[in-house]
Design a protein around this motif. Structure first.
Motif, PDB file in Angstrom:
ATOM      1  N   THR A   1      27.558  19.052  43.318  1.00 28.76           N
ATOM      2  CA  THR A   1      28.333  19.502  42.168  1.00 28.76           C
ATOM      3  C   THR A   1      27.511  20.482  41.355  1.00 28.76           C
ATOM      4  OG1 THR A   1      29.470  17.375  42.101  1.00 28.76           O
ATOM      5  CG2 THR A   1      29.601  18.738  40.130  1.00 28.76           C
ATOM      6  N   TRP A   2      28.080  21.641  41.067  1.00 28.72           N
ATOM      7  CA  TRP A   2      27.406  22.684  40.310  1.00 28.72           C
ATOM      8  C   TRP A   2      28.080  22.837  38.956  1.00 28.72           C
ATOM      9  CZ3 TRP A   2      22.992  24.821  42.088  1.00 28.72           C
ATOM     10  CH2 TRP A   2      22.672  24.585  43.423  1.00 28.72           C
TER      11      TRP A   2
ATOM     12  N   GLY B   1      27.009  22.736  31.250  1.00 30.02           N
ATOM     13  CA  GLY B   1      27.094  21.284  31.201  1.00 30.02           C
ATOM     14  C   GLY B   1      28.365  20.696  31.777  1.00 30.02           C
ATOM     15  N   TYR B   2      29.338  21.518  32.134  1.00 27.61           N
ATOM     16  CA  TYR B   2      30.593  21.040  32.689  1.00 27.61           C
ATOM     17  C   TYR B   2      30.678  21.398  34.176  1.00 27.61           C
ATOM     18  CZ  TYR B   2      31.913  20.622  27.806  1.00 27.61           C
ATOM     19  OH  TYR B   2      31.942  20.298  26.473  1.00 27.61           O
TER      20      TYR B   2
ATOM     21  N   TYR C   1      36.909  23.291  39.420  1.00 26.28           N
ATOM     22  CA  TYR C   1      37.352  22.607  38.213  1.00 26.28           C
ATOM     23  C   TYR C   1      37.786  23.637  37.178  1.00 26.28           C
ATOM     24  CZ  TYR C   1      35.045  18.583  40.297  1.00 26.28           C
ATOM     25  OH  TYR C   1      34.668  17.581  41.147  1.00 26.28           O
ATOM     26  N   GLY C   2      38.574  23.180  36.225  1.00 29.29           N
ATOM     27  CA  GLY C   2      39.028  24.068  35.160  1.00 29.29           C
ATOM     28  C   GLY C   2      40.470  24.472  35.368  1.00 29.29           C
TER      29      GLY C   2
ATOM     30  N   LEU D   1      24.914  28.747  37.802  1.00 30.55           N
ATOM     31  CA  LEU D   1      25.343  27.364  37.968  1.00 30.55           C
ATOM     32  C   LEU D   1      24.124  26.513  38.244  1.00 30.55           C
ATOM     33  CD1 LEU D   1      28.390  28.032  40.295  1.00 30.55           C
ATOM     34  CD2 LEU D   1      28.485  27.470  37.888  1.00 30.55           C
ATOM     35  N   THR D   2      24.081  25.328  37.659  1.00 35.07           N
ATOM     36  CA  THR D   2      22.967  24.412  37.870  1.00 35.07           C
ATOM     37  C   THR D   2      23.487  23.081  38.382  1.00 35.07           C
ATOM     38  OG1 THR D   2      23.087  23.647  35.576  1.00 35.07           O
ATOM     39  CG2 THR D   2      21.567  25.465  36.054  1.00 35.07           C
ATOM     40  N   LYS D   3      22.605  22.318  39.004  1.00 34.86           N
ATOM     41  CA  LYS D   3      22.995  20.986  39.495  1.00 34.86           C
ATOM     42  C   LYS D   3      22.811  19.976  38.418  1.00 34.86           C
ATOM     43  CE  LYS D   3      23.054  20.727  44.366  1.00 34.86           C
ATOM     44  NZ  LYS D   3      22.628  20.084  45.553  1.00 34.86           N
TER      45      LYS D   3
END
Length: 116
Positions: A46-47, A51-52, A65-66, A114-116
């Motif tokens: 998940t990236w 924070g979301y 998502y979104g 994007l971060t994990k």
């Protein structure tokens, strides 16, 4: 007699050489820039963006998502130097996005990280 035998040998040698050259060029060469089913192994997980959760890559699918998000099968193409194009279809629309793998905690999209 000797001249005709020499001509015959030269002709057969020339034809054999051309036939050999044609057989080498007829071999299909694997293309590194072909589409592969699923997601790149480096992207699985998940990236998040700010924070979301933004994207979730699994072995065969991608979840976005979104607003307008969803889950679908994905395909990817390696473009070179840790750069991938991922294509998928969500809610009837086809998407093609390019991501650059930076490390196992960060990837870069078009103007966002994007971060994990």
């Amino acid at each position: 007699m000797k001249k005709s035998l020499t001509k015959l040998m030269v002709t057969s040698l020339t034809l054999t050489t051309f036939a050999g050259a044609l057989s080498f060029t007829a071999i299909p060469i694997a293309s590194a820039a072909s589409w592969h089913k699923g997601s790149p192994k480096a992207f699985i997980g998940t990236w998040k963006s700010d924070g979301y959760a933004a994207y979730k890559f699994t072995k065969n699918k991608i979840t976005v998502y979104g607003k307008g998000g969803g889950t679908s099968k994905s395909m990817y193409k390696y473009l070179g130097h840790k750069k991938y194009t991922v294509k998928y279809k969500v809610q009837g629309y086809h998407y093609k996005e390019t991501f650059t793998y930076i490390n196992n905690h960060k990837i870069k999209g078009h103007g966002f990280y994007l971060t994990k």
